[in-house]
Design a protein around this motif. Sequence first.
Motif, PDB file in Angstrom:
ATOM      1  N   MET A 110      45.319 -75.207  76.414  1.00 52.15           N
ATOM      2  CA  MET A 110      45.745 -75.940  75.219  1.00 52.15           C
ATOM      3  C   MET A 110      44.641 -75.941  74.163  1.00 52.15           C
ATOM      4  SD  MET A 110      47.624 -79.175  76.960  1.00 52.15           S
ATOM      5  CE  MET A 110      49.103 -78.937  77.928  1.00 52.15           C
ATOM      6  N   SER A 111      43.396 -76.057  74.625  1.00 56.80           N
ATOM      7  CA  SER A 111      42.280 -76.038  73.677  1.00 56.80           C
ATOM      8  C   SER A 111      42.239 -74.725  72.904  1.00 56.80           C
ATOM      9  CB  SER A 111      40.952 -76.225  74.404  1.00 56.80           C
ATOM     10  OG  SER A 111      40.933 -77.429  75.100  1.00 56.80           O
ATOM     11  N   VAL A 112      42.514 -73.646  73.625  1.00 56.17           N
ATOM     12  CA  VAL A 112      42.470 -72.343  72.953  1.00 56.17           C
ATOM     13  C   VAL A 112      43.525 -72.277  71.851  1.00 56.17           C
ATOM     14  CG1 VAL A 112      42.963 -69.891  73.260  1.00 56.17           C
ATOM     15  CG2 VAL A 112      41.432 -71.066  74.829  1.00 56.17           C
ATOM     16  N   LEU A 113      44.722 -72.771  72.166  1.00 54.38           N
ATOM     17  CA  LEU A 113      45.763 -72.768  71.135  1.00 54.38           C
ATOM     18  C   LEU A 113      45.347 -73.638  69.952  1.00 54.38           C
ATOM     19  CD1 LEU A 113      49.056 -72.906  73.195  1.00 54.38           C
ATOM     20  CD2 LEU A 113      47.801 -70.950  72.307  1.00 54.38           C
ATOM     21  N   LEU A 114      44.762 -74.793  70.254  1.00 55.05           N
ATOM     22  CA  LEU A 114      44.294 -75.677  69.187  1.00 55.05           C
ATOM     23  C   LEU A 114      43.222 -74.985  68.355  1.00 55.05           C
ATOM     24  CD1 LEU A 114      44.309 -78.471  67.888  1.00 55.05           C
ATOM     25  CD2 LEU A 114      42.693 -79.244  69.608  1.00 55.05           C
ATOM     26  N   LEU A 115      42.345 -74.296  69.066  1.00 56.80           N
ATOM     27  CA  LEU A 115      41.257 -73.581  68.396  1.00 56.80           C
ATOM     28  C   LEU A 115      41.808 -72.549  67.407  1.00 56.80           C
ATOM     29  CD1 LEU A 115      38.149 -73.540  68.626  1.00 56.80           C
ATOM     30  CD2 LEU A 115      38.376 -71.637  70.192  1.00 56.80           C
ATOM     31  N   ILE A 116      42.809 -71.811  67.866  1.00 56.99           N
ATOM     32  CA  ILE A 116      43.397 -70.797  66.988  1.00 56.99           C
ATOM     33  C   ILE A 116      44.011 -71.456  65.760  1.00 56.99           C
ATOM     34  CG2 ILE A 116      45.231 -69.072  66.823  1.00 56.99           C
ATOM     35  CD1 ILE A 116      44.731 -68.526  69.846  1.00 56.99           C
ATOM     36  N   ALA A 117      44.747 -72.543  66.002  1.00 56.84           N
ATOM     37  CA  ALA A 117      45.371 -73.246  64.876  1.00 56.84           C
ATOM     38  C   ALA A 117      44.313 -73.731  63.896  1.00 56.84           C
ATOM     39  CB  ALA A 117      46.198 -74.421  65.395  1.00 56.84           C
ATOM     40  N   LEU A 118      43.204 -74.239  64.437  1.00 54.25           N
ATOM     41  CA  LEU A 118      42.172 -74.773  63.556  1.00 54.25           C
ATOM     42  C   LEU A 118      41.455 -73.664  62.792  1.00 54.25           C
ATOM     43  CD1 LEU A 118      40.709 -77.582  65.779  1.00 54.25           C
ATOM     44  CD2 LEU A 118      41.971 -77.835  63.662  1.00 54.25           C
ATOM     45  N   PHE A 119      41.318 -72.501  63.427  1.00 62.70           N
ATOM     46  CA  PHE A 119      40.694 -71.391  62.706  1.00 62.70           C
ATOM     47  C   PHE A 119      41.550 -71.001  61.510  1.00 62.70           C
ATOM     48  CE2 PHE A 119      37.572 -70.244  66.052  1.00 62.70           C
ATOM     49  CZ  PHE A 119      36.506 -70.068  65.187  1.00 62.70           C
ATOM     50  N   ILE A 120      42.852 -71.014  61.721  1.00 62.65           N
ATOM     51  CA  ILE A 120      43.727 -70.683  60.598  1.00 62.65           C
ATOM     52  C   ILE A 120      43.586 -71.741  59.503  1.00 62.65           C
ATOM     53  CG2 ILE A 120      46.137 -70.411  59.919  1.00 62.65           C
ATOM     54  CD1 ILE A 120      46.620 -69.336  62.799  1.00 62.65           C
ATOM     55  N   ALA A 121      43.596 -73.011  59.916  1.00 62.79           N
ATOM     56  CA  ALA A 121      43.461 -74.077  58.929  1.00 62.79           C
ATOM     57  C   ALA A 121      42.125 -73.999  58.218  1.00 62.79           C
ATOM     58  CB  ALA A 121      43.618 -75.442  59.605  1.00 62.79           C
ATOM     59  N   SER A 122      41.065 -73.682  58.975  1.00 66.11           N
ATOM     60  CA  SER A 122      39.753 -73.680  58.340  1.00 66.11           C
ATOM     61  C   SER A 122      39.623 -72.514  57.370  1.00 66.11           C
ATOM     62  CB  SER A 122      38.637 -73.663  59.378  1.00 66.11           C
ATOM     63  OG  SER A 122      38.618 -72.449  60.064  1.00 66.11           O
ATOM     64  N   PHE A 123      40.369 -71.449  57.627  1.00 61.38           N
ATOM     65  CA  PHE A 123      40.378 -70.351  56.678  1.00 61.38           C
ATOM     66  C   PHE A 123      40.823 -70.841  55.298  1.00 61.38           C
ATOM     67  CE2 PHE A 123      42.881 -67.045  54.550  1.00 61.38           C
ATOM     68  CZ  PHE A 123      41.904 -66.075  54.385  1.00 61.38           C
ATOM     69  N   PHE A 124      41.901 -71.618  55.302  1.00 61.99           N
ATOM     70  CA  PHE A 124      42.394 -72.132  54.022  1.00 61.99           C
ATOM     71  C   PHE A 124      41.433 -73.163  53.432  1.00 61.99           C
ATOM     72  CE2 PHE A 124      46.295 -70.526  55.948  1.00 61.99           C
ATOM     73  CZ  PHE A 124      46.717 -69.720  54.904  1.00 61.99           C
ATOM     74  N   TYR A 125      40.886 -73.973  54.311  1.00 63.27           N
ATOM     75  CA  TYR A 125      39.933 -74.987  53.858  1.00 63.27           C
ATOM     76  C   TYR A 125      38.756 -74.318  53.151  1.00 63.27           C
ATOM     77  CZ  TYR A 125      36.343 -78.627  54.287  1.00 63.27           C
ATOM     78  OH  TYR A 125      35.349 -79.530  54.046  1.00 63.27           O
ATOM     79  N   ILE A 126      38.217 -73.281  53.783  1.00 60.95           N
ATOM     80  CA  ILE A 126      37.056 -72.611  53.219  1.00 60.95           C
ATOM     81  C   ILE A 126      37.408 -71.956  51.885  1.00 60.95           C
ATOM     82  CG2 ILE A 126      35.583 -70.603  53.569  1.00 60.95           C
ATOM     83  CD1 ILE A 126      35.589 -71.521  56.589  1.00 60.95           C
ATOM     84  N   ARG A 127      38.586 -71.364  51.819  1.00 59.30           N
ATOM     85  CA  ARG A 127      39.004 -70.766  50.554  1.00 59.30           C
ATOM     86  C   ARG A 127      39.037 -71.810  49.448  1.00 59.30           C
ATOM     87  NH1 ARG A 127      42.955 -66.174  50.576  1.00 59.30           N
ATOM     88  NH2 ARG A 127      43.319 -66.992  48.510  1.00 59.30           N
ATOM     89  N   MET A 128      39.442 -73.038  49.810  1.00 61.50           N
ATOM     90  CA  MET A 128      39.541 -74.073  48.788  1.00 61.50           C
ATOM     91  C   MET A 128      38.179 -74.649  48.429  1.00 61.50           C
ATOM     92  SD  MET A 128      42.870 -76.364  49.465  1.00 61.50           S
ATOM     93  CE  MET A 128      43.577 -76.021  51.034  1.00 61.50           C
ATOM     94  N   VAL A 129      37.307 -74.788  49.437  1.00 56.85           N
ATOM     95  CA  VAL A 129      36.060 -75.505  49.219  1.00 56.85           C
ATOM     96  C   VAL A 129      34.979 -74.623  48.619  1.00 56.85           C
ATOM     97  CG1 VAL A 129      34.149 -76.618  50.383  1.00 56.85           C
ATOM     98  CG2 VAL A 129      36.466 -77.263  50.934  1.00 56.85           C
ATOM     99  N   LEU A 130      34.837 -73.415  49.135  1.00 60.68           N
ATOM    100  CA  LEU A 130      33.762 -72.564  48.654  1.00 60.68           C
ATOM    101  C   LEU A 130      34.117 -72.008  47.289  1.00 60.68           C
ATOM    102  CD1 LEU A 130      32.260 -70.329  51.456  1.00 60.68           C
ATOM    103  CD2 LEU A 130      31.384 -72.428  50.454  1.00 60.68           C
ATOM    104  N   PRO A 131      33.220 -72.160  46.323  1.00 61.00           N
ATOM    105  CA  PRO A 131      33.491 -71.574  45.016  1.00 61.00           C
ATOM    106  C   PRO A 131      33.577 -70.061  45.137  1.00 61.00           C
ATOM    107  CG  PRO A 131      31.234 -72.395  45.174  1.00 61.00           C
ATOM    108  CD  PRO A 131      31.942 -72.845  46.399  1.00 61.00           C
ATOM    109  N   LYS A 132      34.363 -69.467  44.296  1.00 61.60           N
ATOM    110  CA  LYS A 132      34.610 -68.026  44.399  1.00 61.60           C
ATOM    111  C   LYS A 132      33.316 -67.223  44.320  1.00 61.60           C
ATOM    112  CE  LYS A 132      39.225 -67.788  44.205  1.00 61.60           C
ATOM    113  NZ  LYS A 132      39.693 -68.936  43.429  1.00 61.60           N
ATOM    114  N   GLY A 133      32.401 -67.665  43.451  1.00 57.87           N
ATOM    115  CA  GLY A 133      31.170 -66.920  43.220  1.00 57.87           C
ATOM    116  C   GLY A 133      30.360 -66.714  44.483  1.00 57.87           C
ATOM    117  N   ALA A 134      30.548 -67.617  45.453  1.00 62.70           N
ATOM    118  CA  ALA A 134      29.737 -67.532  46.658  1.00 62.70           C
ATOM    119  C   ALA A 134      30.087 -66.304  47.490  1.00 62.70           C
ATOM    120  CB  ALA A 134      29.903 -68.787  47.480  1.00 62.70           C
TER     121      ALA A 134
END
Lengths: 279, 343
Positions: B316-340
């Motif tokens: 179950m942790s692995v599935l959660l991990l995968i879900a969170l990686f997907i979510a963090s992808f979007f989070y990072i896209r939103m948080v990190l300024p493009k220039g970085a």
Amino acid sequence: MIETRNFRILRNIVLTILSLWVAVPLYVVVSTSLKPLKDVSGLFQWIPDELTASPYFDIWTTVPLAKYFQNSLIITVAATVCSVTVAVLAAYAVARLQFRGRRAFSLTVLSTQMFPGILFLLPLYLIFTQIRNVTGLQLQGSYLGLIITYMTFTLPFAIWMLTGYFAAIPKELEEASMIDGTGRMGALFRVILPVAKPGIIAVAVYSFISAWGEVLFASVLTNEATKTLSLGLKSYASESDVFWNQLMAASVVVSLPVLIGFILVQKHLVAGLSAGAVK
Amino acid sequence: MTHSALDRGDPAPGGGDAPQPGLASGPVPDPPAARTALPVRKKKKSFLPYGLVLPAALLELLIHIGPMLLGVWIAFISLTQLNLTNWLNAPFVGLQNFVNGLNPESTIGQAFFSTVGRTLLYTVTVVGFSWVLGMAGAVFLSSNFKGRAILRTFFLVPYALPAYVGTIAWAFMFNQRDGAVNQILVDTLHLFGDERPFWLLGQNSFGAMIVVNVWQLWPFAFLMLMAALQTVPADVYEAASIDGASLWQQFRSITLPMVRPANGVLLLVMSLWTFNQFNIPFVLFGAASPKEATLVSPLIYQNSFGSWNFGLGGAMSVLLLIALFIASFFYIRMVLPKGADND
């Protein structure tokens, strides 16, 4: 918005509701903490029949609250100090210096910040077991073990927040200092750190607060001797009885330090959080 | 970051030949390095950044990366309390844990999938209510009136309290028959007739948990939305109200669009916290939540440290991990300024 009469009426209604929503549980805690035990078991009374401060004295003898306090304090302070120290250096490098792997590093920090403790609990437990098997060092139930696990959430947060603070400091400040011959590290310690001090303190307080409220790691990795407040408060409930008045008094005592800290630094915290999280 | 340095560098009156902005020019010149000269760059190779990042990188490796990899490994071995202390020799079982635990036909699998669904519903509800309350507080505290500063601090109290303290307070209020909640609902408002519902058992426990979580989370939305609203200049509202815009119209066409950029990250962060919620159910219900109120994190905990079914918890942790990686992808896209991106 413009303060028309309607706006003011609406504002009064909404703010009253929100205030009550916040206040009622707080009132219940404080009023219950001032009641004698006989008044807390039956139907809840909004106006206490009788006020007494004795729960605030009894909490220390019913359970070893001072010991739990000490445990929480040691673990929380150590995790905070370690995280902030390590984070100051790393955050400065990320905010100011170019180097290979910078982006990979920030991405790692940023994403691990969002992962829940439950993902790290069992693996860390196993790693601790292995360390014990090999070296005999007992990390389960030790301060050190908890400090390490608490850094899973204090460290990424501290790095991320401090990077934001450092990036907001004008470069000219340290350039001036470096022209004066201080070098990078000199500029960091003599110019940047003093300027960023409010931010660093805010980050430290926030790390402290989150570690102070931690439940998950503590529930698996503490023993009788290292139990923290988050679990210790459970001891006010025995098989047959819950000393609700003492539990509430202890809740007040446990909350005060973090509440005061939060109120003192909230301005800087808001600036950092909104710069870091909400751009 | 690089851009702003250049922007600032040019017009700055720093004096005729002040060092060019940017990082290449060490103020303490180091001629040999410059003269051995790689053709394009004359940047001195510096170990300083690595030295500064090293402690943090090692710790990240120790507390995050290593455990995460090990967590994935756990999902593929048969780990029980018998071989827990000798886990290196636990037998490799491939996808067995996933097959056993996540089979939608089996009871465990059904419990898992209904838990995921329930957690999603829980997340949407908690975040939705928290956002609405936070927005209401932020809008009305953005205007000036007496007592504003005190209310502002007061609203943050639930967020600053240790999470278990707030939860204990609510546990007491929801307390079986005699608690404050039943006092209000049954004795004062005369709902539910003669019944005094139990709030921490059965169906009701899900709702109770939502109430507690919203109480603790909404100040965060309030905090962030306040910060976002402070960037709206007052004269925009003035202009709108002169044009006859109603309060609701002002809210819809000024306030909401202005907080849009902040909302993305705010909603995502709150959703992640709520989806991963562990503290509230643990304090409210104890180590095992009622089955109507079990969330993902507590379920993994129960499987691992309650029924010692570590392989299942790992899967179950692995599935959660995968879900969170997907979510963090979007989070990072939103948080990190493009220039970085370009370094």
